[in-house]
Motif scaffolding. Structure first.
Motif, PDB file in Angstrom:
ATOM      1  N   LEU A  93      -2.438  19.233  -6.717  1.00 16.16           N
ATOM      2  CA  LEU A  93      -2.883  18.304  -5.791  1.00 16.16           C
ATOM      3  C   LEU A  93      -1.666  17.595  -4.848  1.00 16.16           C
ATOM      4  CD1 LEU A  93      -5.139  15.947  -8.042  1.00 16.16           C
ATOM      5  CD2 LEU A  93      -5.988  17.729  -6.324  1.00 16.16           C
ATOM      6  N   ASN A  94      -0.349  17.669  -5.647  1.00 14.44           N
ATOM      7  CA  ASN A  94       0.681  17.080  -4.784  1.00 14.44           C
ATOM      8  C   ASN A  94       0.859  18.169  -3.780  1.00 14.44           C
ATOM      9  OD1 ASN A  94       0.714  14.617  -6.070  1.00 14.44           O
ATOM     10  ND2 ASN A  94       2.134  15.387  -7.618  1.00 14.44           N
ATOM     11  N   LEU A  95       0.800  19.334  -4.328  1.00 12.98           N
ATOM     12  CA  LEU A  95       1.211  20.475  -3.222  1.00 12.98           C
ATOM     13  C   LEU A  95       0.336  20.368  -1.953  1.00 12.98           C
ATOM     14  CD1 LEU A  95       1.970  23.478  -5.575  1.00 12.98           C
ATOM     15  CD2 LEU A  95       3.750  22.036  -4.284  1.00 12.98           C
ATOM     16  N   PHE A  96      -1.029  20.150  -2.287  1.00 10.33           N
ATOM     17  CA  PHE A  96      -1.856  20.096  -1.047  1.00 10.33           C
ATOM     18  C   PHE A  96      -1.775  18.881  -0.214  1.00 10.33           C
ATOM     19  CE2 PHE A  96      -4.390  23.506  -2.987  1.00 10.33           C
ATOM     20  CZ  PHE A  96      -4.768  24.121  -1.863  1.00 10.33           C
ATOM     21  N   THR A  97      -1.428  17.808  -0.919  1.00  6.20           N
ATOM     22  CA  THR A  97      -0.986  16.610  -0.093  1.00  6.20           C
ATOM     23  C   THR A  97       0.187  16.869   0.877  1.00  6.20           C
ATOM     24  OG1 THR A  97      -1.719  15.210  -2.055  1.00  6.20           O
ATOM     25  CG2 THR A  97      -0.394  14.076  -0.388  1.00  6.20           C
ATOM     26  N   GLU A 115      -9.758  17.775   8.089  1.00  6.35           N
ATOM     27  CA  GLU A 115      -9.936  16.362   7.241  1.00  6.35           C
ATOM     28  C   GLU A 115      -8.548  16.551   6.580  1.00  6.35           C
ATOM     29  OE1 GLU A 115     -14.278  15.017   6.369  1.00  6.35           O
ATOM     30  OE2 GLU A 115     -13.668  16.909   5.126  1.00  6.35           O
ATOM     31  N   PRO A 116      -7.454  15.994   6.925  1.00  7.95           N
ATOM     32  CA  PRO A 116      -6.179  16.189   6.373  1.00  7.95           C
ATOM     33  C   PRO A 116      -6.127  15.228   5.078  1.00  7.95           C
ATOM     34  CG  PRO A 116      -5.785  16.145   8.824  1.00  7.95           C
ATOM     35  CD  PRO A 116      -7.365  15.617   8.479  1.00  7.95           C
ATOM     36  N   ASP A 117      -6.699  14.192   5.238  1.00  5.59           N
ATOM     37  CA  ASP A 117      -6.721  13.005   4.106  1.00  5.59           C
ATOM     38  C   ASP A 117      -7.585  13.394   2.959  1.00  5.59           C
ATOM     39  OD1 ASP A 117      -8.815  12.837   5.839  1.00  5.59           O
ATOM     40  OD2 ASP A 117      -9.036  10.593   5.268  1.00  5.59           O
ATOM     41  N   LYS A 118      -8.618  14.558   2.970  1.00  3.67           N
ATOM     42  CA  LYS A 118      -9.265  14.921   1.969  1.00  3.67           C
ATOM     43  C   LYS A 118      -9.017  16.416   1.400  1.00  3.67           C
ATOM     44  CE  LYS A 118     -13.167  11.999   3.954  1.00  3.67           C
ATOM     45  NZ  LYS A 118     -14.575  12.059   4.770  1.00  3.67           N
ATOM     46  N   ALA A 119      -8.099  16.809   1.812  1.00  2.16           N
ATOM     47  CA  ALA A 119      -7.791  18.223   1.353  1.00  2.16           C
ATOM     48  C   ALA A 119      -7.718  18.192  -0.136  1.00  2.16           C
ATOM     49  CB  ALA A 119      -6.626  18.816   2.111  1.00  2.16           C
ATOM     50  N   ALA A 120      -6.448  17.207  -0.584  1.00  5.23           N
ATOM     51  CA  ALA A 120      -6.371  17.158  -2.039  1.00  5.23           C
ATOM     52  C   ALA A 120      -7.714  16.552  -2.965  1.00  5.23           C
ATOM     53  CB  ALA A 120      -5.241  16.284  -2.457  1.00  5.23           C
ATOM     54  N   LEU A 121      -8.502  15.813  -2.105  1.00  5.30           N
ATOM     55  CA  LEU A 121      -9.507  15.282  -2.932  1.00  5.30           C
ATOM     56  C   LEU A 121     -10.683  16.371  -2.934  1.00  5.30           C
ATOM     57  CD1 LEU A 121     -10.126  11.984  -0.738  1.00  5.30           C
ATOM     58  CD2 LEU A 121      -9.349  12.302  -3.260  1.00  5.30           C
ATOM     59  N   SER A 156       0.826  -1.153   0.004  1.00  2.77           N
ATOM     60  CA  SER A 156       0.018   0.027  -0.109  1.00  2.77           C
ATOM     61  C   SER A 156       0.776   1.357  -0.031  1.00  2.77           C
ATOM     62  CB  SER A 156      -0.933  -0.040   1.162  1.00  2.77           C
ATOM     63  OG  SER A 156      -0.194   0.038   2.243  1.00  2.77           O
ATOM     64  N   SER A 157       1.691   1.361  -0.777  1.00  3.97           N
ATOM     65  CA  SER A 157       2.427   2.489  -0.861  1.00  3.97           C
ATOM     66  C   SER A 157       1.673   3.671  -1.913  1.00  3.97           C
ATOM     67  CB  SER A 157       4.005   2.126  -1.580  1.00  3.97           C
ATOM     68  OG  SER A 157       4.708   1.224  -0.755  1.00  3.97           O
ATOM     69  N   GLN A 158       0.718   3.839  -1.452  1.00  9.28           N
ATOM     70  CA  GLN A 158       0.237   4.970  -2.262  1.00  9.28           C
ATOM     71  C   GLN A 158      -0.741   5.967  -1.281  1.00  9.28           C
ATOM     72  OE1 GLN A 158      -2.936   3.333  -5.039  1.00  9.28           O
ATOM     73  NE2 GLN A 158      -2.009   1.279  -4.432  1.00  9.28           N
ATOM     74  N   SER A 159      -1.060   7.027  -1.789  1.00  2.00           N
ATOM     75  CA  SER A 159      -1.802   7.993  -0.815  1.00  2.00           C
ATOM     76  C   SER A 159      -3.047   7.700  -0.737  1.00  2.00           C
ATOM     77  CB  SER A 159      -1.527   9.348  -1.372  1.00  2.00           C
ATOM     78  OG  SER A 159      -1.892   9.550  -2.555  1.00  2.00           O
ATOM     79  N   ASN A 160      -3.597   8.125   0.234  1.00  4.37           N
ATOM     80  CA  ASN A 160      -5.269   7.851   0.580  1.00  4.37           C
ATOM     81  C   ASN A 160      -5.714   6.564   0.289  1.00  4.37           C
ATOM     82  OD1 ASN A 160      -5.689  10.849   0.738  1.00  4.37           O
ATOM     83  ND2 ASN A 160      -5.204  10.854  -1.396  1.00  4.37           N
ATOM     84  N   ILE A 161      -5.073   5.833   1.380  1.00  3.83           N
ATOM     85  CA  ILE A 161      -5.332   4.461   1.344  1.00  3.83           C
ATOM     86  C   ILE A 161      -6.901   4.122   1.890  1.00  3.83           C
ATOM     87  CG2 ILE A 161      -4.955   2.165   2.374  1.00  3.83           C
ATOM     88  CD1 ILE A 161      -2.001   3.068   2.691  1.00  3.83           C
ATOM     89  N   VAL A 162      -7.618   3.597   0.896  1.00  4.97           N
ATOM     90  CA  VAL A 162      -9.180   3.260   1.139  1.00  4.97           C
ATOM     91  C   VAL A 162      -9.237   1.827   1.873  1.00  4.97           C
ATOM     92  CG1 VAL A 162     -11.255   3.095   0.274  1.00  4.97           C
ATOM     93  CG2 VAL A 162      -9.655   4.728  -0.746  1.00  4.97           C
ATOM     94  N   PRO A 188      -2.969  11.864  -8.681  1.00  4.75           N
ATOM     95  CA  PRO A 188      -2.166  11.378  -7.644  1.00  4.75           C
ATOM     96  C   PRO A 188      -3.099  10.749  -6.539  1.00  4.75           C
ATOM     97  CG  PRO A 188      -1.330  13.357  -8.382  1.00  4.75           C
ATOM     98  CD  PRO A 188      -2.603  13.249  -9.055  1.00  4.75           C
ATOM     99  N   THR A 189      -4.044  10.967  -6.326  1.00  5.53           N
ATOM    100  CA  THR A 189      -5.034  10.804  -5.377  1.00  5.53           C
ATOM    101  C   THR A 189      -5.881   9.411  -5.625  1.00  5.53           C
ATOM    102  OG1 THR A 189      -6.758  11.782  -6.356  1.00  5.53           O
ATOM    103  CG2 THR A 189      -5.317  12.888  -4.468  1.00  5.53           C
ATOM    104  N   HIS A 190      -5.439   8.885  -6.960  1.00  5.98           N
ATOM    105  CA  HIS A 190      -6.296   7.373  -7.516  1.00  5.98           C
ATOM    106  C   HIS A 190      -5.477   6.275  -6.741  1.00  5.98           C
ATOM    107  CE1 HIS A 190      -8.672   5.228  -9.978  1.00  5.98           C
ATOM    108  NE2 HIS A 190      -7.842   4.310 -10.041  1.00  5.98           N
ATOM    109  N   THR A 191      -6.332   5.431  -6.359  1.00  3.88           N
ATOM    110  CA  THR A 191      -5.808   3.969  -5.889  1.00  3.88           C
ATOM    111  C   THR A 191      -5.501   2.995  -6.742  1.00  3.88           C
ATOM    112  OG1 THR A 191      -6.680   4.949  -3.602  1.00  3.88           O
ATOM    113  CG2 THR A 191      -5.981   2.528  -3.873  1.00  3.88           C
ATOM    114  N   LEU A 192      -4.373   2.524  -6.944  1.00  2.00           N
ATOM    115  CA  LEU A 192      -4.310   1.414  -7.884  1.00  2.00           C
ATOM    116  C   LEU A 192      -4.874   0.085  -7.152  1.00  2.00           C
ATOM    117  CD1 LEU A 192      -0.662   2.034  -9.194  1.00  2.00           C
ATOM    118  CD2 LEU A 192      -2.736   2.893 -10.244  1.00  2.00           C
ATOM    119  N   SER A 193      -5.218  -0.813  -8.107  1.00  2.00           N
ATOM    120  CA  SER A 193      -5.785  -1.960  -7.907  1.00  2.00           C
ATOM    121  C   SER A 193      -4.686  -3.097  -8.001  1.00  2.00           C
ATOM    122  CB  SER A 193      -7.024  -2.364  -8.877  1.00  2.00           C
ATOM    123  OG  SER A 193      -6.486  -2.581 -10.251  1.00  2.00           O
ATOM    124  N   PRO A 194      -4.686  -4.096  -7.411  1.00  2.25           N
ATOM    125  CA  PRO A 194      -3.827  -5.179  -7.228  1.00  2.25           C
ATOM    126  C   PRO A 194      -3.402  -5.632  -8.866  1.00  2.25           C
ATOM    127  CG  PRO A 194      -5.188  -5.682  -5.542  1.00  2.25           C
ATOM    128  CD  PRO A 194      -5.737  -4.677  -6.237  1.00  2.25           C
TER     129      PRO A 194
END
Length: 904
Positions: A834-838, A851-857, A287-293, A374-380
């Motif tokens: 988006l990366n600057l807000f992250t 809501e720190p994890d939702k600022a970029a969203l 899970s090396s990606q941001s905004n882990i769902v 950058p906020t998108h979560t990749l699938s396995p």
């Protein structure tokens, strides 16, 4: 149903307390015959005097176990009665009390000979156990009469042998004792209602009732003091026939009066609801990606009879029990983990992997993955696909961040091979480098690769991202422990310190950004954060001295700090004083003009922290202004080496970091638009937070739209611009350059404030400069927050449109075209924004830390990346049209005008 009001005990964050009032009642003295037989009794204080000195201890129990340590009353010397009248506070709050909580109250006597339950020379005079909640689970309040059990210590158990309230005794009907007891109980209840204010007070009548009740109580007490038989007398004093102490079978005639806190409403017991158990810190290995769902619970299809009821013939007698597992959303599914290892094992060390190329279908799929934000979560499956074609993707600069997200950095073999591939990757863009420095990527090789890309940026470009890069130091492997250089731990820290030491402009802003972090002592940051930035500041100063001219630069930064301290002192005094605005202004002028403060003549010239390219040589006290707002900011003008004056606003008592961030993003967006050959005449004023509660901002000569509308009647904005830029041959009697500047700046700020979700827009924070530059001020609400209901998504006021000639004019159509072009250009650079807000997620900025994890969203939502460019522009057009025809913004502006007029 009648209305009722109550409060729950779990919300009552108030310490438990009780007032010990007095002992009431009397008892027959110990016969002399008993004292002769048991001489040790004559040494007990209460046997020597009816008003001997006692003290009371109170301890809270629950579940037959003590909850707190005992607290006791202070020493009192009694004369006529045993009255303490003292409040005792226990070290626990009502919100944490269990339902079976109870007071164990014991009155202690003194005796040099001691007894069975003695504590040193203290022997129990009597005890009682008072529950805090009644049978209806309501908290007891007000005065309570507690029956005292002589010679016994309060036990505090759930099945206490010393209960404060006794069950009513059964008596024969018609006995005078029964009538007397009933009448006394009835009067007690009425007295309590009277005391709680439920019965109206009539002073003369109340006194008559009190005296009558007092006489009746004394008569009842005398009747209970009948002479006892010798055997009974001995037992009543706690002695058996053989002289040994004995426990009394029941309560005495002594009553302890106590008082509990009163509340306006009934307090009903509610069990404290603890938060759910924390999710395991064991992170998803891949899970090396941001905004882990977190994964949703899987849908389980149960077979026949598995989830059957006990009555079901096909079942096995009972339903399945679901148990909450806090790690189910954080750990990998074992089946998926094994599948990933098998898939990647095929393509880990294969010789053919380097020459493996995707077909047309797979290439399209990879291109779609590369276009993710950058906020998108990749699938396995997407991660496995990227790993399979990793060698092919080394030529795609946009693929690096996706590759870094697809690597299992916990796997040493895989991470080692991934680090080798990083060295072969093509040059990436700055926005991707910033993403690799975010909180998601903690591998040192990945972060070092991103820093190498930043080395190629010049100072001007680096300055655009410096605020975020300072925040990125929080995600570096920097130990807060003293005694170790920070530069040994962090490639980013080494890079920033080196570049800041070689450029005064970079060093100026870097120093003040770091100083603000050192000043942040809030709980959100913690002591470790201050220690880390303190080490960075120390290493920066150490590196600065090594550079040519570094000692002078260090002295300049020190002088800047002294200059800020002087302004902070007078600003704080003015803010706290209760003088009129005129007196405050005069006081500031005298302070600035005083030679002791070294502001009238600054030699050598001092680079302004707000803008190091400007060097100030002295202050112009006559141009000082103190504003009427609550914080009373001060406008001060400084003379510069260029012969001009540079006015600034200094404010104390306000955290300017959120305004500083918005201005930095606006400056960055202006730079991005100009790279697209779109100059929208934006003029973001400079702002610098010098601490968490003070800062500087550039003062731009302008006028608010509220002030313009109050000064000019018809088409106020156009009238204001005409007065400053008249041209009879120009459009609408105005210079063409001025109108063009107004239209472009309106378009730029409308789009930018929409993307950033800037709220609380009214005519007092929309400003217009005489040369036509339009801009916004006061960014206290961003990311969609707004204190007013039904606020529009974009602030496009009627005054702005009228100045362009109305919604049907050619100038307004040109304004819309600029808006569309700006929105389209910024959407192309959305990843950078988006990366600057992250990176600012942990910057302790008010509207981000909600809501720190939702600022970029929240910013991503405004870009509408799910739409193509044409649909996104149509959506923006609908927002502009809806705002133009809406009534709510007009009402909000009018209400704000009325409120401000009322305050004035």
């Amino acid at each position: 149903m009648e209305a009722f009001t109550f409060a729950s005990s779990d919300t009552l964050d108030y310490p438990v307390s009780i007032r010990i009032i007095n002992l009431e009642g009397a008892e027959a003295p110990v016969p002399f015959s008993t004292l002769i037989e048991h001489p040790e009794l004559r040494h007990i204080g209460s046997n020597q005097s009816a008003h001997s000195d006692l003290y009371v201890t109170v301890q809270l129990w629950a579940g037959s176990k003590p909850l707190t340590v005992p607290v006791q009353t202070s020493y009192k010397a009694f004369r006529a009665e045993r009255r303490w009248n003292e409040w005792l506070t226990l070290p626990i709050t009502y919100s944490t009390l269990p339902q079976n909580a109870r007071f164990a109250i014991t009155a202690w006597d003194l005796s040099p000979t001691g007894s069975k339950d003695a504590q040193g020379h203290a022997v129990p005079y009597g005890g009682t156990t008072l529950p805090l909640f009644d049978q209806d689970n309501q908290l007891h309040k007000g005065r309570q009469k507690c029956h005292l059990y002589r010679r016994r210590q309060a036990d505090g158990n759930d099945d206490s042998r010393t209960p404060a309230f006794l069950p009513k005794k059964k008596m024969k009907r018609g006995e005078p004792e029964e009538k007397e007891v009933d009448e006394l109980d009835r009067m007690e209840k009425l007295f309590k209602k009277h005391e709680m204010g439920e019965i109206q007070r009539v002073d003369w009548l109340d006194q008559l009732v009190f005296r009558g009740f007092e006489k009746r109580g004394l008569q009842s007490a005398r009747s209970n003091m009948r002479p006892a038989k010798p055997q009974d007398a001995a037992q009543s004093e706690g002695q058996k026939d053989d002289g040994e102490p004995a426990a009394l079978p029941g309560p005495s005639n002594i009553v302890l009066n106590v008082e509990l806190p009163r509340f306006d409403f009934p307090i009903v017991f509610a069990d404290h609801e603890y938060p759910p158990p924390p999710v395991s810190s064991y992170l998803h290995p891949s899970s090396s990606q941001s905004n882990i769902v977190l994964k949703p619970p899987p849908e389980v299809q149960l077979g026949p009879g598995i989830n059957a009821t006990a009555d079901d013939d096909e079942g096995y007698g009972g339903r399945l029990i679901r148990v909450y597992d806090p790690e189910v959303a954080a750990k990998d599914n074992p089946a998926e983990s094994k599948h990933r290892r098998l898939v990647r094992g095929q393509h880990r060390n294969g010789i053919l992997d380097k020459d493996l190329k995707p077909n047309a279908k797979v290439r399209d799929e990879l291109n779609l993955i590369m276009a993710y934000s950058p906020t998108h979560t990749l699938s396995p499956e997407e991660k496995d696909l990227i790993w399979k074609f990793r060698h092919h993707l080394t030529r795609n600069k946009k693929a690096l961040t996706k590759f870094a997200k697809s690597v299992n950095w916990q796997d040493q073999s895989e991470s080692r091979q991934a680090a080798q591939i990083l060295g072969k990757w093509t040059d990436i863009d700055v926005d991707d480098a910033l993403e690799l420095l975010g909180p998601t990527f903690d591998n040192s090789a990945v972060r070092a690769f991103a820093v190498d890309r930043l080395r190629k940026a010049d100072d001007q470009e680096l300055l655009l991202y410096l605020l975020q890069l300072v925040q990125a130091l929080k995600y570096e492997h920097i130990s807060p422990q003293p005694g170790q250089e920070v530069t040994q731990d962090s490639s980013l820290a080494r890079f920033l310190i080196s570049r800041a030491a070689n450029s005064f402009t970079l060093g100026n802003y870097f120093w003040w950004y770091v100083m603000v972090e050192c000043d942040d002592k809030s709980q959100d940051q913690g002591a470790d954060n201050q220690a880390i930035y303190g080490k960075v500041a120390y290493d920066f100063m150490t590196e600065l001295v090594k550079e040519p001219g570094g000692q002078e630069t260090r002295e300049t930064l020190k002088r800047q700090a002294e200059w800020i301290a002087i302004l902070s002192k007078i600003s704080g005094e003015i803010k706290e004083s209760n003088e009129s605005i005129a007196k405050r202004t005069e006081r500031v002028k005298q302070f600035l003009g005083d030679p002791k403060n070294e502001l009238t003549n600054i030699d050598p010239p001092l680079p302004l922290p707000l803008d190091p390219s400007v060097e100030i040589i002295g202050v112009a006290p006559e141009e000082t202004v103190v504003f009427k707002s609550s914080l009373h900011p001060i406008k001060v003008s400084f003379k510069t080496t260029s012969g001009r004056k540079y006015p600034i606003l200094f404010k104390t008592g306000d955290d300017l970091r959120q305004d500083q961030l918005v201005i930095q993003i606006i400056t960055l967006m202006d730079d991005l638009l100009q790279k697209e050959n779109l100059d929208l005449k934006l003029s973001p004023y400079k702002i610098l937070a010098t601490s968490t509660s003070a800062g500087l901002s550039q003062f731009v000569h302008s006028m608010t739209f509220q002030g313009i509308t109050s000064k000019y009647r018809n088409n106020p904005a156009l009238a204001y611009l005409k007065q400053n830029n008249p041209d009879s041959h120009g459009p609408m009697g105005l210079r063409k350059e001025t109108l063009d500047t107004f239209i472009k700046s309106c378009a730029g700020y409308c789009v930018i404030t929409y993307i950033l979700g800037v709220g609380d827009r009214h005519l007092d924070n929309l400003l217009l400069a005489p040369d036509g530059h339009f801009f916004h001020a006061d960014f206290g609400y961003i990311l969609g927050r707004d204190p007013k209901p039904f606020a529009p998504a974009m602030k496009l006021s009627k005054e702005m449109v009228d100045c362009m000639g109305g919604s049907g004019s050619e100038h307004y159509r040109q304004f819309r075209q600029y808006c569309f072009l700006a929105y389209s250009a910024l959407r192309k650079n959305c990843n950078l924004i988006l990366n600057l807000f992250t990176l600012m997620a942990n910057a302790n900025i008010p509207d981000i830390k909600l809501e720190p994890d939702k600022a970029a969203l929240k910013v991503k939502e405004r870009f509408h990346l799910e739409m193509n460019e044409e649909d996104a522009i149509r959506h923006l057009e609908r927002i502009m049209d809806d705002n133009l025809n809406a009534l709510v913004p007009v009402v909000i502006d009018k209400l704000h005008e009325l409120v401000q007029a009322f305050r004035a």
